[in-house]
Design a protein around this motif. Structure first.
Motif, mmCIF file in Angstrom:
data_model
loop_
_atom_site.group_PDB
_atom_site.id
_atom_site.type_symbol
_atom_site.label_atom_id
_atom_site.label_comp_id
_atom_site.label_asym_id
_atom_site.label_seq_id
_atom_site.Cartn_x
_atom_site.Cartn_y
_atom_site.Cartn_z
ATOM 1 N N GLU A 107 -0.083 -0.294 3.197
ATOM 2 C CA GLU A 107 0.367 -1.159 2.099
ATOM 3 C C GLU A 107 -0.620 -1.177 0.913
ATOM 4 O O GLU A 107 -0.340 -1.786 -0.117
ATOM 5 N N ASP A 108 -1.749 -0.510 1.065
ATOM 6 C CA ASP A 108 -2.758 -0.547 -0.005
ATOM 7 C C ASP A 108 -2.244 0.048 -1.307
ATOM 8 O O ASP A 108 -1.589 1.099 -1.306
ATOM 9 N N ASN A 128 -1.275 9.482 0.289
ATOM 10 C CA ASN A 128 0.003 8.785 0.411
ATOM 11 C C ASN A 128 -0.105 7.302 0.068
ATOM 12 O O ASN A 128 0.492 6.456 0.731
ATOM 13 N N LYS A 129 -0.894 6.998 -0.956
ATOM 14 C CA LYS A 129 -1.092 5.600 -1.347
ATOM 15 C C LYS A 129 -0.040 5.180 -2.364
ATOM 16 O O LYS A 129 0.529 6.005 -3.071
ATOM 17 N N ARG A 130 0.190 3.893 -2.446
ATOM 18 C CA ARG A 130 1.080 3.381 -3.489
ATOM 19 C C ARG A 130 0.296 3.361 -4.798
ATOM 20 O O ARG A 130 -0.746 2.706 -4.883
ATOM 21 N N LEU A 131 0.814 4.100 -5.763
ATOM 22 C CA LEU A 131 0.093 4.218 -7.029
ATOM 23 C C LEU A 131 0.760 3.343 -8.086
ATOM 24 O O LEU A 131 1.955 3.472 -8.334
ATOM 25 N N GLY A 152 -2.327 -8.967 -3.881
ATOM 26 C CA GLY A 152 -3.054 -9.010 -2.607
ATOM 27 C C GLY A 152 -3.231 -7.651 -1.950
ATOM 28 O O GLY A 152 -4.086 -7.480 -1.068
ATOM 29 N N ASN A 153 -2.419 -6.675 -2.341
ATOM 30 C CA ASN A 153 -2.541 -5.329 -1.745
ATOM 31 C C ASN A 153 -3.379 -4.370 -2.585
ATOM 32 O O ASN A 153 -3.607 -3.233 -2.172
ATOM 33 N N THR A 154 -3.810 -4.836 -3.759
ATOM 34 C CA THR A 154 -4.600 -3.935 -4.629
ATOM 35 C C THR A 154 -5.950 -3.669 -3.968
ATOM 36 O O THR A 154 -6.730 -4.595 -3.739
ATOM 37 N N THR A 187 -10.829 -5.868 -3.145
ATOM 38 C CA THR A 187 -10.533 -4.885 -4.199
ATOM 39 C C THR A 187 -11.800 -4.275 -4.771
ATOM 40 O O THR A 187 -12.680 -4.997 -5.250
ATOM 41 N N LEU A 188 -11.886 -2.961 -4.727
ATOM 42 C CA LEU A 188 -13.036 -2.259 -5.305
ATOM 43 C C LEU A 188 -12.692 -1.866 -6.742
ATOM 44 O O LEU A 188 -11.654 -1.252 -6.998
#
Ligand code: PLP
Length: 364
Positions: A107-108, A128-131, A152-154, A187-188
């Motif tokens: 979910e990241d 395969n990350k959500r961009l 919250g997923n960022t 979050t970085l």
């Protein structure tokens, strides 16, 4: 061979065309000028070349995985502690390590502005990350929209200043707003300053180094640009000891080769080379600006060693026509800038040859 669908969808990174490739393709015998990958047109520091020669006999040994001497010297130069530094096989590798270390859940989400350095997107897709892409406003970061997109997923936010390919910068206060808006534990915030040495020479570029003191920030810099060592692949990150420690757990043990370590160490002490490189860039920039003005070409004011300009003609056409004349720059059509190109600022002679040929191609 079976691969996951997201791997099937990937498109390999298209860099600036290598000189040898163009020679082969077009059978060009004469000089080829490459102003496509923001490399240092003066070449590496002489001290780095000497260091490369003297280490050549030692390449039977594995490199020092900790980059001990280089770390010592760079920490001293930056006024940070050794524990704040990590080196990579180019800053590209550090981008990849950041994904492998911090963006590990399905979910990241990865947040960046676009157009910006394409590797954020390419590496993110390969994991395969959500961009989540925030379009630039004009040619600048839309910080309000970026902050609105944080949730919250960022997991990672990429800020590139000066931004490749626009050459624009992000105000320090805006970077601070992003840091403020991001969850310190989740979050970085990556501040990619690949063109730092050029930018800091400008009066209005604000120093960002101390932002590494935030627990969720990493600053990336590289030896590939002003230091002229792109072919050796070495870049570094400045962050809290905890971030560095996590990245080190994932980092391949011998990621920075022995030649790169010695060359970078020598290059760090050659302030004269950096000064000359930055000055050559400044003079080249003024020349290109004035020629563009005379030709009625618009461009974006740059803080780096490249200029994004609008040829007001199909960018792919201009690119191909310049290629035929032995000049390699970059079309920005793929970024949605259909009539824009990016040219690296070269030596006086390279810039003059580029302009002469551009005039021919555009018929001005
Ligand atoms: C913004 C930005 N970040 C990172 C890099 C990668 O540099 P390196 O050669 O250190 O991998 C580049 C190279 O073009 C760049 O433009």
């Amino acid at each position: 061979m079976f691969v996951e669908e997201y791997i099937e969808r990937l498109k390999p990174y298209e860099g600036g065309k290598p000189i040898e490739e163009l020679k082969r393709q077009l059978g060009i015998k004469g000089e080829i000028i490459k102003l496509a990958s923001n490399e240092n047109p003066l070449g590496p520091s002489r001290r780095a070349v000497e260091a490369i020669r003297s280490v050549a006999e030692s390449v039977n040994f594995y490199p020092d995985g900790d980059c001990y001497y280089l770390k010592e010297r760079l920490a001293d130069k930056l006024g940070v502690s050794r524990d704040n530094l990590i080196f990579g096989n180019g800053s590209d590798e550090l981008l990849e390590l950041i994904f492998r270390t911090f963006a590990t859940r399905d979910e990241d989400e990865i947040l960046y502005c676009y157009p910006s350095f394409v590797e954020y997107k390419i590496i993110g897709s390969s994991f395969n990350k959500r961009l989540v892409e925030i379009p630039l406003k004009g040619f600048e970061y839309d910080i309000d929209a970026l902050i609105d997109a944080i949730n919250g997923n960022t997991r990672v936010i990429f800020l590139n200043t000066p931004n490749n390919p626009t050459g624009t910068i992000i105000k320090r206060s805006d970077i601070e707003r992003v840091i403020e808006a991001s969850d310190k534990d989740k979050t970085l915030v990556v501040i990619d300053e690949a063109y730092y040495e050029y930018a800091i020479a400008e009066d209005d570029y604000e120093e960002l180094l101390d932002l590494y003191k935030n627990d969720n920030v990493i600053i990336l810099r590289t030896f590939s640009k002003a230091y002229g060592l792109a072919g050796l692949r070495i870049g570094y990150g400045i962050a809290s000891p905890q971030i560095v420690d996590y990245l080190n757990r994932v980092r391949p043990p011998f990621n920075v080769n022995i030649v790169a370590q010695h060359a970078a160490l020598a290059a760090l002490d050659d302030d004269e080379h950096i000064k000359r490189s930055v000055e050559t860039n400044r003079i080249g920039k003024e020349y290109l600006y004035s020629e563009f003005d005379r030709m009625g070409i618009t461009y974006i004011k740059t803080y780096a060693n490249f200029i994004l300009f609008d040829a007001k003609r199909d960018a792919s056409y201009v690119y191909e026509e310049l290629l035929k004349r032995g000049i390699i720059i970059r079309s920005m059509a793929g970024y949605g800038y259909k009539t824009m190109l990016r040219v690296t600022i070269g030596t006086k002679r390279q810039n003059e040859i580029f302009i002469k040929n551009l005039k021919e191609v555009l018929n001005v």
